[in-house]
Design an enzyme around this catalytic site. Sequence first.
Site: not given
Ligand code: CTP
Length: 401
Positions: A289, A210, A305-306, A279, A337, A323
Site C-alpha cells: 500500500k 469508471n 490494449p484495445d 484506456d 470509430k 459502442f
Molecule cells: N474498447 C475496447 N478496448 C479498449 C477500449 C475500448 O474494446 N481498450 C471498446 C469499447 O468496449 C467500445 C468501443 O471500444 O465498444 C469504444 O470505446 P471508447 O472508449 O468510446 O473508444 P476509444 O477508442 O477509447 O475512443 P476515445 O478516443 O473516445 O477514448
Amino acid sequence: MKQLSNRHILLGISGGIAAYKSAELVRRLKDHGADVRVVMTAAAMEFITPLTLQALSGNPVHTTLLDPEAEAGMGHIELARWADLILVAPASADLMARLANGRGDDLLTTLCLATPAPVALAPAMNQGMWRDPATQANIEILRERGIALFGPAAGEQACGDVGPGRMLEAEQLAELAAGLFQSRALDGVKLCITAGPTREAIDPVRYISNHSSGKMGYALAEAAADAGAQVTLISGPTQLPCPERVTRIDVISAQQMYDASLEKMGNCDIFIACAAVADYRPANVEEQKIKKHNDAMRIELVRNPDIVSAVASHPKRPFTVGFAAETQDVVSYARDKLQRKKLDLIVANDVSDSRIGFNTDDNRVTVIGADTEQHIEQMSKRQLARQLIALIAQQHREPAD
Ligand code: CTP
C-alpha cells in the site's frame, strides 16, 4: 428454468365476468418468474377487487389516470415504460373498440397508447358480441397494428351460450406471454459480450475505474439468450446478477478482459464490446500500500490494449459490434470509430445527457454501419437491448442490407 424471469408484465383487466380468472393469471405469471403490476378499468372493479390483485401481485394496483397520489408513485408514463409487455385479460368488446379507435380515455387505454412494449389481448365476451361485425372489424384493425390476440376459445359461456368468446385459461395465457419473448432470431448463434467497467490496480487497495454499471451489457446478454443465442458474458466488476442461460467469465482488469476475449472469440459468431474498458493502467502496480509521504504524487499510466480492435482485426473475426460513448458530435465520432476499429456496427450514445447512458436505467442510441444509420428513441436499457439484438441479428444474417 423460468420463462418470464425478470419480465415486467403489466396486466390490464377490463370489465367482464372472466375477470375472476385474472387472479389466477397473476399467480401463473409470477410462477413463471414475472414481476406483475395490475391496471384495472372501472368496470373491472365491479367484478373483482383491487385488494385481491394487490395481494396476489405484491404491487399496488393502478386504477385511475389522473390520481395525484398514484402519479407521485409510479406515473402513467413511467408505468408504460416499465412494462416489457402489456397483457389485457380479459379484453372486453368495449376495451377493444376503444383501443381500435386510439382512445386514451382511461388509464389502461392510455398505457396501451404510450407504451413502447408489445400489447397482447385475451378477448372474453359473449359469442354474439365476438361475432358482431363491429367487433370483428376492430380486431382486424388491432391485428394490423401488431397487437397480439390470445384466443378466445370456444365453448360453454358464463351466460349459458355456446360459441367463441371464452377467455383462455390462465396457464395458456402465461405460456403465450412467455412465447412472445422468444424471438429465436439468434438460434444456434454463439455470441460474446464484454460488459461493465475494468479496474486498474495502483496498489493492493486502490484502483482506477469508471462509472459503468454494466446494465447495458447485461441486458444485451439477456436479450441475446432470449433470442436463442449461446451467450458468454465477459464481465468486469458489477453488482448485477448473471442473467439466466448466460455463461459469465469474471475479470477485473482490461488485460484480463483482453485475454478472455481473445480466447473466446475463436468460438463465437458475434462479438459485442459493451464494456467501458479503462484506456490506461498504472505502469507499475505497487506491491505494498502506498503511504502518503509527499504532498503530491504522480502515477505513470500506459495504454491498455484495445480489445474490440484486436477482435475485429483478427483473420477469423466474428461479426463485431462496438459502442461509442460520446459527449459531442456523436454520430461523426462514432463513424470514425467504426472505421478505425474495423467494426461491422457501432452503437453510439450521448453521455453528456445525464438521463441516459452511464449508471442510468434508460438509453437512447444511434446504430451505425457502413450503409446504415438508425436512431432508437429513449427507452429502458432492457427494451433497448431487445431492439439492438434484433437489429444485430438481422445485420449478421444480411450484412449488405
Ligand atoms: N474498447 C475496447 N478496448 C479498449 C477500449 C475500448 O474494446 N481498450 C471498446 C469499447 O468496449 C467500445 C468501443 O471500444 O465498444 C469504444 O470505446 P471508447 O472508449 O468510446 O473508444 P476509444 O477508442 O477509447 O475512443 P476515445 O478516443 O473516445 O477514448
